[in-house]
Every structure is written in C-alpha cells, then in structure tokens.
Design an enzyme around this catalytic site. Structure first.
Site, PDB file in Angstrom:
ATOM      1  N   HIS A  55      27.474  67.457  -4.198  1.00  0.00           N
ATOM      2  CA  HIS A  55      27.831  66.135  -5.122  1.00  0.00           C
ATOM      3  C   HIS A  55      27.932  64.883  -4.987  1.00  0.00           C
ATOM      4  CE1 HIS A  55      30.823  69.441  -6.371  1.00  0.00           C
ATOM      5  NE2 HIS A  55      32.070  69.394  -5.952  1.00  0.00           N
ATOM      6  N   CYS A  76      36.740  68.966  -1.677  1.00  0.00           N
ATOM      7  CA  CYS A  76      35.200  68.907  -1.585  1.00  0.00           C
ATOM      8  C   CYS A  76      34.931  67.125  -1.591  1.00  0.00           C
ATOM      9  CB  CYS A  76      34.696  69.426  -2.052  1.00  0.00           C
ATOM     10  SG  CYS A  76      34.758  69.484  -3.689  1.00  0.00           S
TER      11      CYS A  76
HETATM   12  N1  LIG Z   1      32.890  76.046  -4.666  1.00  0.00           N
HETATM   13  C1  LIG Z   1      32.853  75.014  -3.803  1.00  0.00           C
HETATM   14  O1  LIG Z   1      31.949  73.943  -4.107  1.00  0.00           O
HETATM   15  C2  LIG Z   1      34.861  74.269  -3.471  1.00  0.00           C
HETATM   16  C3  LIG Z   1      34.997  73.096  -2.195  1.00  0.00           C
HETATM   17  C4  LIG Z   1      35.908  73.094  -1.756  1.00  0.00           C
HETATM   18  C5  LIG Z   1      36.775  74.204  -2.325  1.00  0.00           C
HETATM   19  N2  LIG Z   1      36.330  75.682  -2.682  1.00  0.00           N
HETATM   20  C6  LIG Z   1      37.354  75.966  -3.284  1.00  0.00           C
HETATM   21  O2  LIG Z   1      36.699  77.385  -2.131  1.00  0.00           O
HETATM   22  C7  LIG Z   1      37.293  78.481  -2.804  1.00  0.00           C
HETATM   23  C8  LIG Z   1      36.768  79.323  -3.080  1.00  0.00           C
HETATM   24  O3  LIG Z   1      36.079  78.938  -4.311  1.00  0.00           O
HETATM   25  P1  LIG Z   1      34.056  79.193  -4.666  1.00  0.00           P
HETATM   26  O4  LIG Z   1      33.776  78.362  -5.259  1.00  0.00           O
HETATM   27  O5  LIG Z   1      33.742  79.723  -3.343  1.00  0.00           O
HETATM   28  O6  LIG Z   1      34.933  80.561  -6.042  1.00  0.00           O
HETATM   29  P2  LIG Z   1      33.527  81.624  -6.099  1.00  0.00           P
HETATM   30  O7  LIG Z   1      32.276  81.604  -6.139  1.00  0.00           O
HETATM   31  O8  LIG Z   1      34.204  82.081  -7.154  1.00  0.00           O
HETATM   32  O9  LIG Z   1      34.112  83.058  -5.004  1.00  0.00           O
HETATM   33  C9  LIG Z   1      35.356  83.283  -4.780  1.00  0.00           C
HETATM   34  C10 LIG Z   1      35.663  84.070  -3.512  1.00  0.00           C
HETATM   35  O10 LIG Z   1      36.801  84.713  -4.257  1.00  0.00           O
HETATM   36  C11 LIG Z   1      37.138  86.228  -3.824  1.00  0.00           C
HETATM   37  N3  LIG Z   1      37.885  87.164  -4.326  1.00  0.00           N
HETATM   38  C12 LIG Z   1      38.992  87.167  -5.942  1.00  0.00           C
HETATM   39  N4  LIG Z   1      39.742  87.813  -5.969  1.00  0.00           N
HETATM   40  C13 LIG Z   1      39.988  87.699  -4.682  1.00  0.00           C
HETATM   41  C14 LIG Z   1      41.020  88.813  -4.062  1.00  0.00           C
HETATM   42  N5  LIG Z   1      41.847  89.639  -5.160  1.00  0.00           N
HETATM   43  N6  LIG Z   1      41.162  89.064  -3.205  1.00  0.00           N
HETATM   44  C15 LIG Z   1      40.182  88.690  -2.167  1.00  0.00           C
HETATM   45  N7  LIG Z   1      39.261  87.841  -2.157  1.00  0.00           N
HETATM   46  C16 LIG Z   1      38.782  87.930  -3.907  1.00  0.00           C
HETATM   47  C17 LIG Z   1      35.403  87.338  -5.053  1.00  0.00           C
HETATM   48  O11 LIG Z   1      35.455  87.900  -4.544  1.00  0.00           O
HETATM   49  P3  LIG Z   1      34.553  89.133  -5.298  1.00  0.00           P
HETATM   50  O12 LIG Z   1      32.769  88.586  -5.513  1.00  0.00           O
HETATM   51  O13 LIG Z   1      35.072  90.592  -5.171  1.00  0.00           O
HETATM   52  O14 LIG Z   1      35.390  88.578  -7.091  1.00  0.00           O
HETATM   53  C18 LIG Z   1      35.239  85.808  -3.621  1.00  0.00           C
HETATM   54  O15 LIG Z   1      34.476  86.268  -2.889  1.00  0.00           O
HETATM   55  C19 LIG Z   1      38.735  78.193  -4.018  1.00  0.00           C
HETATM   56  O16 LIG Z   1      40.097  77.485  -3.804  1.00  0.00           O
HETATM   57  C20 LIG Z   1      37.596  76.778  -4.148  1.00  0.00           C
HETATM   58  O17 LIG Z   1      38.741  75.819  -4.697  1.00  0.00           O
HETATM   59  C21 LIG Z   1      35.354  75.387  -3.426  1.00  0.00           C
END
Ligand SMILES: NC(=O)c1ccc[n+]([C@@H]2O[C@H](COP(=O)([O-])OP(=O)(O)OC[C@H]3O[C@@H](n4cnc5c(N)ncnc54)[C@H](OP(=O)(O)O)[C@@H]3O)[C@@H](O)[C@H]2O)c1
Length: 346
Positions: free
Chosen positions: A247, A133
């Site tokens: 950010h 990001c």
């Molecule tokens: N947050 C950011 O600003 C950002 C920016 C760029 C990239 N990313 C990347 O985007 C991805 C998601 O980030 P996030 O911030 O959205 O994280 P998050 O809020 O922690 O969400 C994680 C998601 O993954 C799901 N998950 C967890 N275990 C799983 C499984 N075994 N099978 C299927 N789904 C599962 C969770 O489902 P449950 O709710 O059921 O646990 C939830 O929907 C990550 O790889 C992160 O590095 C994030």
C-alpha cells in the site's frame, strides 16, 4: 524472538497473509515439524511448500491448538471469534490479524514500534490484535515525528493494493488485466468494480450516514486507540489501485510543535522500521514495487506543506510525506510475528 522449536499454528495458512507468515518463519529457520498449517475444509489434504519440504494442511478446529504455544490467526473475523477461545483454552497465545478483537478494551492493539510495551500487560494466555494494515504502515512512518513534535491532525489518502482483499483478489487483477489486454470484458468477483486499469473507493462497507467506508473508520478509531489519543483528528480517503501488493499513502499532518523541514527529516535518523527514499534530484521516492517483499515502511516526498505559513526560522506545524509499505508483511504477517516475539521477550 519466537524460539525456532516453538510449536505454533497458522490459521488461514493457505491465504495471502498466512502464506506470508510461513515465508517469514521459513527465512527465520522455524522448524517445519513445529508448524501446524490449518485452513478451511476446502484446503484440508493439500500441502504448502516450506524449507525444501512441505507442510500438510488440515481443517481448522478446536483440536488444532492442542500442545501449541502460539496461534497466528490469518483468517476472517468470524473464524477468529469462533476459534480464539479454543486456542486460549488450550494454553495457546493468540495474535489475530482480523478485526474481531481490535476494539475490545482488554485486548491490546499493537504496533511494536509504537506501543509494543502493551504486550507485557496482556492476560495469559495472551490475545493480541494486529491493527488494520493501512493504520500500521501510517503509524510506523509517523512515529519518529510524533515522538519529537507531537501530531494533532492527519489527512491521509491511501493507494491500496488489491492483495489487501486476499489471495483471490490477486488472481482477479491478473485475470482482468489479461482479459482486457486481449480485448475481452473484465469479469468481477472479489470487487464490484474492475480492478485492472482502474481506481475505486475502498471495497469495505460504506456508511451512508457518515460517508466513511469501513477502512476509513478503522484508520480513525485504531489510530486513536494505539496512540491513546481520543482527540487526534484523522481524515482518511481510502481507495484501491491496480497494484498487486504494498500500500502507499499520501499524508499531510499538523504537528503540536512547529518544526522545520530539516528537523522533521532528522527525526527519521535511527528510527525503527522506516527508511527514507527522498532523492529530489533523481525524482526517486517510495513505490509499492520497491516496498514489495520487504519489512520496511519507505517514506519520501518529505516537505513542509506549501500551503501553510512558516515562521522566521522556517518552521511550520504542517508537513507532508508519501509512504509505501508491504501490507502483507508489515501490515499483517510480520507485525503479528513481531508481536509474538514480544510475547516471548515477556
Ligand atoms: N491481505 C492483507 O493485506 C491483510 C492485511 C491485514 C489484515 N488482513 C486480515 O488477515 C486475514 C486474512 O486475510 P487474507 O488476505 O490472507 O485472506 P485470504 O487470502 O482470503 O485467506 C483467507 C484464509 O482463511 C482461511 N479460511 C477460510 N475459511 C476458513 C474456515 N472456515 N476455517 C479456517 N480457515 C478458513 C482460508 O482457507 P482456504 O484457502 O481453505 O479457503 C485462507 O487460508 C483477514 O482477517 C484480513 O482482514 C489482511
């Protein structure tokens, strides 16, 4: 653009990025009955509000991709590595927000405003990686300058919102703020340090040998890869600040060709995805609050580096700027959807 009746899967639909992807699809009018929302077993059976109705959440697995055309992966790297092959085997293109495939030579790493043309070269069904990001926001802001003058060095300090660490981190900031204002000790879970009323080095793993954390390493390697410039010097310092979303970054860059401040400013005219907020008189510049919920990277504090010498025409190779952008949107969900749009253009 992704047709509104295209069957697609959002993997990690209950997370911070997944929910943002659904919010963008909703505004675009994507049909609810063409969206499959999948997450972990913990969320199976729940629902997500969408366009006045709800979408059911099911457990992610190889069957999630049958009859779907696009999968937006918004979950961890492990899940992407496990399920992306199943998605492609089902004929479903994959756009992945995690870091799982970002370094793979045959997987394009794409910021549409910078190297969107690389989507056309992807294998079919495609797998495309969404960059980190902080890197996306930086490269969108710098692209107008890079195109005109070239950039050979970047010194960047980030001010990263807690939501970059997922939905649980947003709850942590709010809970800690409430507790601390009430005189209670903050409880930590997502971060090792309290995030309310605090600033700390990015929570990604620290490399003891180099002194770089994981986020800083990504900014270096991904900038080089996206620019196809192994020599560009990138010197990042990444920290978390007590901001819910969006950010900010303070950037000093060295151009290849010297430019005046006015020439650098002009390069933003008509640039894609960037908007200048640079009102010195009113002391008004980009802020994360202003950037939150928007699709734009806001740039301001444009100035020739006061520490560097200028030629007779006022030109220098060193310039500074400050940016704010919503990392859940342009840094993740929106960039992924724009990549999927390019797949359909292809
Ligand atoms: N947050 C950011 O600003 C950002 C920016 C760029 C990239 N990313 C990347 O985007 C991805 C998601 O980030 P996030 O911030 O959205 O994280 P998050 O809020 O922690 O969400 C994680 C998601 O993954 C799901 N998950 C967890 N275990 C799983 C499984 N075994 N099978 C299927 N789904 C599962 C969770 O489902 P449950 O709710 O059921 O646990 C939830 O929907 C990550 O790889 C992160 O590095 C994030």
């Amino acid at each position: 653009m992704i047709p509104s009746d295209c069957p697609l899967v959002v993997v990690g639909a209950t997370g911070a990025v997944g929910r943002e992807a659904l919010a963008i699809l909703e505004v675009r009018g994507h049909r609810a009955d063409r969206i499959r929302a999948v997450a972990s077993a913990r969320s199976a059976g729940s629902t997500i509000p969408y366009a006045g109705s709800t979408i059911p959440v099911t457990e992610a697995g190889p069957a999630s991709f049958v009859d779907c055309k696009v999968a937006l992966f918004c979950a961890t790297s492990d899940i992407a590595r496990t399920l992306a092959p199943a998605a492609r085997a089902a004929g479903c293109a994959v756009v992945d927000n995690s870091s799982a495939f970002r370094a793979e030579p045959n997987v394009p790493l794409v910021v549409p405003e910078v190297n969107g043309a690389e989507v056309a070269a992807a294998a079919s069904p495609a797998i495309i990686a969404n960059p980190n990001c902080s890197t996306i926001l930086l490269l969108v802001a710098l692209e107008p300058i890079r195109k005109r003058f070239g950039i050979e060095r970047i010194v960047v300090s980030t001010y990263q919102a807690v939501s970059g660490a997922g939905a649980a981190a947003i709850t942590e900031l709010k809970t800690q703020a409430t507790d601390m204002l009430a005189g209670r000790e903050p409880r930590t879970n997502v971060f090792a340090e309290p995030c309310a009323f605090n600033v700390f080095s990015h929570n990604s793993a620290m490399d003891e040998a180099t002194g770089l954390n994981g986020e800083e390493k990504k900014m270096i390697s991904e900038t080089r890869r996206i620019w196809h410039d192994a020599n560009v010097e990138v010197s990042p310092t990444c920290v978390r600040v007590p901001v819910v979303r969006a950010h900010s970054e303070s950037v000093t860059m060295t151009l290849v060709t010297p430019a005046s401040e006015a020439e650098v400013r002009q390069s933003f005219e008509g640039a894609q995805g960037v908007f200048l907020i640079d009102d010195r008189k009113a002391n008004k510049f980009p802020t994360p609050l202003h950037a939150s919920g928007t699709d734009i990277v806001f740039v301001g504090r444009l100035r020739a580096d006061p520490g560097s010498k200028r030629d007779a025409q006022g030109r220098t190779r060193n310039h500074c700027l400050f940016l704010s952008g919503d990392q859940l949107r342009k840094g993740a969900a929106l960039n992924a959807i724009q990549i999927a749009d390019l797949l359909f253009a292809k």
